[in-house]
Design a protein around this motif. Sequence first.
Motif, PDB file in Angstrom:
ATOM      1  N   MET A   1      -9.686   1.274  -4.367  1.00  0.00           N
ATOM      2  CA  MET A   1      -8.421   1.824  -3.900  1.00  0.00           C
ATOM      3  C   MET A   1      -7.980   2.907  -4.859  1.00  0.00           C
ATOM      4  SD  MET A   1      -4.836   2.028  -4.258  1.00  0.00           S
ATOM      5  CE  MET A   1      -4.723   1.068  -5.725  1.00  0.00           C
ATOM      6  N   VAL A   2      -7.427   3.968  -4.309  1.00  0.00           N
ATOM      7  CA  VAL A   2      -6.890   5.056  -5.122  1.00  0.00           C
ATOM      8  C   VAL A   2      -5.651   5.591  -4.417  1.00  0.00           C
ATOM      9  CG1 VAL A   2      -8.463   6.721  -4.041  1.00  0.00           C
ATOM     10  CG2 VAL A   2      -7.453   7.262  -6.223  1.00  0.00           C
ATOM     11  N   ASN A   3      -4.616   5.915  -5.165  1.00  0.00           N
ATOM     12  CA  ASN A   3      -3.399   6.404  -4.524  1.00  0.00           C
ATOM     13  C   ASN A   3      -3.392   7.937  -4.444  1.00  0.00           C
ATOM     14  OD1 ASN A   3      -2.729   7.139  -7.153  1.00  0.00           O
ATOM     15  ND2 ASN A   3      -0.695   6.219  -7.103  1.00  0.00           N
ATOM     16  N   GLU A   4      -2.401   8.458  -3.757  1.00  0.00           N
ATOM     17  CA  GLU A   4      -2.308   9.897  -3.514  1.00  0.00           C
ATOM     18  C   GLU A   4      -2.120  10.691  -4.804  1.00  0.00           C
ATOM     19  OE1 GLU A   4      -2.781  13.088  -1.127  1.00  0.00           O
ATOM     20  OE2 GLU A   4      -2.963  10.998  -0.514  1.00  0.00           O
ATOM     21  N   ALA A   5      -1.388  10.134  -5.767  1.00  0.00           N
ATOM     22  CA  ALA A   5      -1.180  10.837  -7.040  1.00  0.00           C
ATOM     23  C   ALA A   5      -2.506  11.067  -7.759  1.00  0.00           C
ATOM     24  CB  ALA A   5      -0.223  10.047  -7.932  1.00  0.00           C
TER      25      ALA A   5
ATOM     26  N   ASP B   1       2.363   8.199 -10.610  1.00  0.00           N
ATOM     27  CA  ASP B   1       1.233   8.085 -11.530  1.00  0.00           C
ATOM     28  C   ASP B   1      -0.039   7.728 -10.768  1.00  0.00           C
ATOM     29  OD1 ASP B   1       2.786   8.530 -13.833  1.00  0.00           O
ATOM     30  OD2 ASP B   1       3.427   6.430 -13.822  1.00  0.00           O
ATOM     31  N   PRO B   2      -1.172   8.251 -11.219  1.00  0.00           N
ATOM     32  CA  PRO B   2      -2.438   7.875 -10.588  1.00  0.00           C
ATOM     33  C   PRO B   2      -2.692   6.377 -10.752  1.00  0.00           C
ATOM     34  CG  PRO B   2      -2.746   9.804 -11.978  1.00  0.00           C
ATOM     35  CD  PRO B   2      -1.372   9.262 -12.264  1.00  0.00           C
ATOM     36  N   MET B   3      -3.108   5.744  -9.685  1.00  0.00           N
ATOM     37  CA  MET B   3      -3.393   4.308  -9.720  1.00  0.00           C
ATOM     38  C   MET B   3      -4.722   4.048  -9.025  1.00  0.00           C
ATOM     39  SD  MET B   3       0.370   2.801  -8.842  1.00  0.00           S
ATOM     40  CE  MET B   3       0.038   1.133  -9.313  1.00  0.00           C
ATOM     41  N   PHE B   4      -5.489   3.148  -9.619  1.00  0.00           N
ATOM     42  CA  PHE B   4      -6.792   2.771  -9.087  1.00  0.00           C
ATOM     43  C   PHE B   4      -6.878   1.257  -9.041  1.00  0.00           C
ATOM     44  CE2 PHE B   4      -7.322   6.790 -11.208  1.00  0.00           C
ATOM     45  CZ  PHE B   4      -8.151   7.512 -10.365  1.00  0.00           C
ATOM     46  N   ALA B   5      -7.642   0.745  -8.116  1.00  0.00           N
ATOM     47  CA  ALA B   5      -8.050  -0.659  -8.120  1.00  0.00           C
ATOM     48  C   ALA B   5      -9.565  -0.646  -8.145  1.00  0.00           C
ATOM     49  CB  ALA B   5      -7.534  -1.394  -6.889  1.00  0.00           C
ATOM     50  N   ILE B   6     -10.115  -1.491  -9.007  1.00  0.00           N
ATOM     51  CA  ILE B   6     -11.573  -1.567  -9.119  1.00  0.00           C
ATOM     52  C   ILE B   6     -12.011  -3.010  -8.911  1.00  0.00           C
ATOM     53  CG2 ILE B   6     -11.785   0.439 -10.642  1.00  0.00           C
ATOM     54  CD1 ILE B   6     -12.072  -1.514 -13.005  1.00  0.00           C
TER      55      ILE B   6
ATOM     56  N   ALA C   1       0.832  -1.207   0.000  1.00  0.00           N
ATOM     57  CA  ALA C   1       0.000   0.000   0.000  1.00  0.00           C
ATOM     58  C   ALA C   1       0.867   1.259   0.000  1.00  0.00           C
ATOM     59  CB  ALA C   1      -0.933   0.003   1.206  1.00  0.00           C
ATOM     60  N   GLY C   2       1.972   1.234   0.744  1.00  0.00           N
ATOM     61  CA  GLY C   2       2.885   2.381   0.772  1.00  0.00           C
ATOM     62  C   GLY C   2       3.547   2.623  -0.568  1.00  0.00           C
ATOM     63  N   ILE C   3       3.938   1.559  -1.237  1.00  0.00           N
ATOM     64  CA  ILE C   3       4.571   1.681  -2.566  1.00  0.00           C
ATOM     65  C   ILE C   3       3.571   2.258  -3.567  1.00  0.00           C
ATOM     66  CG2 ILE C   3       5.480   0.354  -4.515  1.00  0.00           C
ATOM     67  CD1 ILE C   3       6.746  -1.527  -2.361  1.00  0.00           C
ATOM     68  N   ILE C   4       2.365   1.735  -3.554  1.00  0.00           N
ATOM     69  CA  ILE C   4       1.330   2.228  -4.476  1.00  0.00           C
ATOM     70  C   ILE C   4       1.021   3.689  -4.198  1.00  0.00           C
ATOM     71  CG2 ILE C   4      -1.121   2.014  -5.081  1.00  0.00           C
ATOM     72  CD1 ILE C   4      -0.724  -1.052  -4.748  1.00  0.00           C
ATOM     73  N   ASP C   5       0.907   4.045  -2.931  1.00  0.00           N
ATOM     74  CA  ASP C   5       0.565   5.420  -2.581  1.00  0.00           C
ATOM     75  C   ASP C   5       1.698   6.390  -2.919  1.00  0.00           C
ATOM     76  OD1 ASP C   5      -1.776   6.693  -1.698  1.00  0.00           O
ATOM     77  OD2 ASP C   5      -0.825   7.205   0.203  1.00  0.00           O
TER      78      ASP C   5
END
Length: 87
Positions: A49-53, A36-41, A28-32
Amino acid sequence: RSFCGFVRDLSREKEQQMEVKRKQRLTAGIIDAAFDPMFAINEKGVIIMVNEAAVDQLGWKREELIGSNISMIVGGGHAKHHDEYIQ
């Protein structure tokens, strides 16, 4: 009075659970931390899930994105067909 029971050492299971949680936090820390914007659906296209970017670049709050359909961020004519794409 009588008592019947069994004893089982849960130390190994607890260690394994702690290791899984540690790896989940690391992931979760690596993704955040990604630029680049990252989403999990899920299978219905709902953002889980959505990251800070993504939050920074799109200007929405994390709470606004999570639970919404991913089509809300899809541009052009793709939004109305996006649910069909993921089937």
